[in-house]
Scaffold this motif. Structure first.
Motif, PDB file in Angstrom:
ATOM      1  N   HIS A  32       0.827  -1.205   0.000  1.00 53.45           N
ATOM      2  CA  HIS A  32       0.000   0.000   0.000  1.00 53.45           C
ATOM      3  C   HIS A  32       0.865   1.261   0.000  1.00 53.45           C
ATOM      4  N   LEU A  33       1.900   1.302   0.826  1.00 56.97           N
ATOM      5  CA  LEU A  33       2.761   2.478   0.898  1.00 56.97           C
ATOM      6  C   LEU A  33       3.584   2.642  -0.372  1.00 56.97           C
ATOM      7  N   GLU A  34       4.102   1.548  -0.910  1.00 58.47           N
ATOM      8  CA  GLU A  34       4.882   1.636  -2.146  1.00 58.47           C
ATOM      9  C   GLU A  34       4.024   2.101  -3.313  1.00 58.47           C
ATOM     10  N   LEU A  35       2.780   1.640  -3.365  1.00 64.27           N
ATOM     11  CA  LEU A  35       1.890   2.052  -4.451  1.00 64.27           C
ATOM     12  C   LEU A  35       1.571   3.536  -4.358  1.00 64.27           C
ATOM     13  N   ILE A  39       2.457   6.371  -7.207  1.00 61.99           N
ATOM     14  CA  ILE A  39       1.434   7.226  -7.812  1.00 61.99           C
ATOM     15  C   ILE A  39       1.781   8.694  -7.619  1.00 61.99           C
ATOM     16  N   GLU A  40       2.312   9.051  -6.469  1.00 62.04           N
ATOM     17  CA  GLU A  40       2.717  10.439  -6.251  1.00 62.04           C
ATOM     18  C   GLU A  40       3.808  10.856  -7.225  1.00 62.04           C
ATOM     19  N   GLN A  41       4.739   9.963  -7.507  1.00 64.50           N
ATOM     20  CA  GLN A  41       5.783  10.278  -8.480  1.00 64.50           C
ATOM     21  C   GLN A  41       5.201  10.439  -9.885  1.00 64.50           C
ATOM     22  N   GLU A  42       4.215   9.613 -10.246  1.00 65.39           N
ATOM     23  CA  GLU A  42       3.603   9.735 -11.553  1.00 65.39           C
ATOM     24  C   GLU A  42       2.792  11.022 -11.674  1.00 65.39           C
ATOM     25  N   GLU A  50      -4.577  13.115 -11.459  1.00 65.04           N
ATOM     26  CA  GLU A  50      -4.981  13.768 -10.217  1.00 65.04           C
ATOM     27  C   GLU A  50      -5.251  12.714  -9.158  1.00 65.04           C
ATOM     28  N   ILE A  51      -4.876  13.037  -7.940  1.00 64.25           N
ATOM     29  CA  ILE A  51      -5.198  12.192  -6.790  1.00 64.25           C
ATOM     30  C   ILE A  51      -6.347  12.843  -6.044  1.00 64.25           C
ATOM     31  N   VAL A  52      -7.426  12.096  -5.869  1.00 66.99           N
ATOM     32  CA  VAL A  52      -8.624  12.620  -5.219  1.00 66.99           C
ATOM     33  C   VAL A  52      -8.762  11.950  -3.875  1.00 66.99           C
TER      34      VAL A  52
END
Length: 522
Positions: A32-35, A39-42, A50-52
């Motif tokens: 979960h943390l690695e994913l 995603i934050e890097q992408e 966008e992250i919602v």
């Protein structure tokens, strides 16, 4: 036969691992943390992603979790059906410009509120305290704002705690230098790893002087620090409690006999009776063999379950993905449409925009596939281990990756990646998915096989119920398990018992008899 050059046309098929396919495989085995970190890097690299948050995804007029799992074609149709994004932006701009005056009357539109960085120096709240509190607004001499990071509390390390006490313990400068050098040689458990002879050679001092400084350092908190052996660590703590008498010193000097539960020899060496020896053992157990670990600075990470299993009203099990562990990512197609309609766009911008859109669509599809695969594997595990969820670990069935892979139509490697570092929250507790895969142990009557985990649980339960007069040997445990339908060799029982840190029957018998005699005497 003459050699000649010729041209032939052949057609063949081969399996090629594309970079996106390899990245999808890596996404499947991420925690979960690695994913979230990936995603934050992408999102930083891709302006269309966008992250919602969970609160935003449930509001009216905004996308929900179901919208994130739609294929790219369906999301494109939904974006077209939503209306012309350009017209919506025009309406929004006109509404903002028409209501600007009214908003200024009701909201605080001051310069210092809207643009605090450009508002100029702020007056001090209490001018009379400026000399004492430099961190107050307006209290800095040069007018610069203070940094909030300067006030964040940091965890104290073992070295920090020791160095704070050294000036109050030692007065000489050379002694303090030797003490700081010894403090640099402490390991994470609080033990001294260096040699006093090497320290004496380094500072050109006698070894006796270094030993004297070390003896003073052993008085510091936490008790037991600067010890070189386990016996010395326990002795330091016993001295701090004023319990290091000759009997206790003899016990600390013979810890190997204590590990073997040789209480008869310990009673002779310590010169005490059975009851006093039991009290001494209780004091030893209350000590801390690794006093430095209380200053461990490693941050503990909470385990977030990926799967939640609940009991359904019809008696079955409801398997769901944990909403808190699902990343909420969407493609900002309005921004893509606005940029695409701009005039004067060169080919490089268009290529970059197309690449961002392709990458964003791939990421959303990969996250959707990852969630579906995890759910499918977890549902099959729950179906296979239904007896465990109902009755407990005694009914845990033997299970391997091949069985689950054949049931859901996937490869074993895929199931292995899914079950790595993924957790399931059940009515029986929180378990890693790997926990449900155990080795099969044959049955004595030729019936259903038993899992290794359930057999270990039986061995642990049998040993916990034994009395001082009837301590079970490994052969006795083998006979009891065989009567219960489990065919197991004696060496396997010994291996399981040692893996669970359970002493042998001889050591358990000595300990239980000593405790029983002490209880009868009291």
């Amino acid at each position: 036969m003459a050699l000649a050059a010729s041209l032939h046309l052949r057609q063949s098929q081969s399996l090629v691992m594309t970079p996106q396919l390899m990245q999808s495989i890596q996404l499947l085995q991420m925690t979960h943390l690695e994913l979230n970190r990936f995603i934050e890097q992408e999102v930083e690299k891709n302006p269309l992603l966008e992250i919602v948050s969970g609160e935003e995804s449930g509001r009216d007029g905004e996308r929900t979790d179901d919208d994130y799992l739609l294929p790219s074609e369906e999301r494109a149709q939904a974006a077209d059906a939503a209306g012309d994004g350009e017209n919506q932006r025009d309406l929004y701009d006109s509404a903002v410009s028409g209501n600007a005056a009214a908003a200024g009357d009701t909201l605080d539109g001051g310069l210092d509120n809207m643009f605090p960085d450009d508002a100029g120096p702020r007056a001090a709240d209490a001018p009379e305290l400026i000399g004492q509190w430099k961190s107050m607004p307006g209290g800095s001499e040069d007018g610069a704002a203070y940094d909030l990071d300067d006030f964040v509390a940091s965890r104290k390390t073992l070295k920090d705690a020791v160095e704070e006490q050294i000036p109050f313990l030692l007065s000489g400068e050379i002694e303090r230098l030797i003490a700081r050098h010894l403090a640099d040689q402490l390991d994470e458990a609080g033990y001294l790893t260096g040699s006093t002879a090497e320290t004496a050679l380094r500072f050109g001092k006698p070894v006796a002087e270094v030993e004297r400084v070390l003896s003073r350092l052993q008085e510091l908190d936490p008790p037991g620090v600067f010890a070189r052996t386990l016996g010395e660590c326990l002795a330091i703590q016993l001295r701090a409690r004023d319990r290091f008498d000759p009997a206790m010193a003899a016990l600390v000097d013979n810890l190997e006999l204590l590990a073997r539960r040789d209480f008869a020899t310990l009673r002779k060496l310590c010169g005490v009776n059975e009851e006093d020896l039991v009290d001494m053992l209780a004091e030893i157990r209350a000590l801390d063999p690794k006093p430095g670990l209380r200053f461990e600075t490693a941050a503990s990470e909470a385990v977030v379950p990926d799967i939640v299993v609940r009991a359904a009203p019809d008696g079955s099990w409801q398997v769901e993905l944990n909403a808190d562990a699902l990343p909420r990512v969407l493609v900002n197609r309005d921004y893509h449409t606005a940029v695409s309609r701009r005039t004067g766009r060169d080919s490089a911008e268009q290529a970059f925009l197309n690449e961002c859109l392709q990458t964003a669509n791939w990421l959303t599809r990969s996250l959707d596939q990852r969630a579906r695969t995890i759910l499918k594997v977890a549902a099959e595990i729950v179906r296979q281990q239904d007896a465990f969820l109902v009755h407990g670990v005694d009914h845990l069935r033997p299970l391997n990756l091949k069985t689950v892979a054949e049931a859901i139509g996937m490869h074993e490697s895929t199931v292995s990646r899914v079950t790595s570092n993924k957790y399931m929250l059940t009515p029986r507790g929180l378990f890693e998915l790997k926990y449900f895969f155990t080795v099969s142990i044959g049955s004595a009557e030729g019936g259903d096989a038993h899992s290794a985990e359930s057999v270990r649980h039986r061995i642990r339960a049998l040993i916990s119920q034994e009395s001082a007069e009837a301590v079970l040997s490994d052969d006795d445990i083998v006979d009891i398990l065989r009567k219960g339908g489990v065919e197991l060799a004696r060496r396997t029982v010994a291996k399981y018992r040692e893996a669970m840190n359970i002493p042998s029957s001889v050591q358990r018998r000595r300990e239980k008899r000593a405790l029983a005699r002490a209880a009868a005497a009291s």
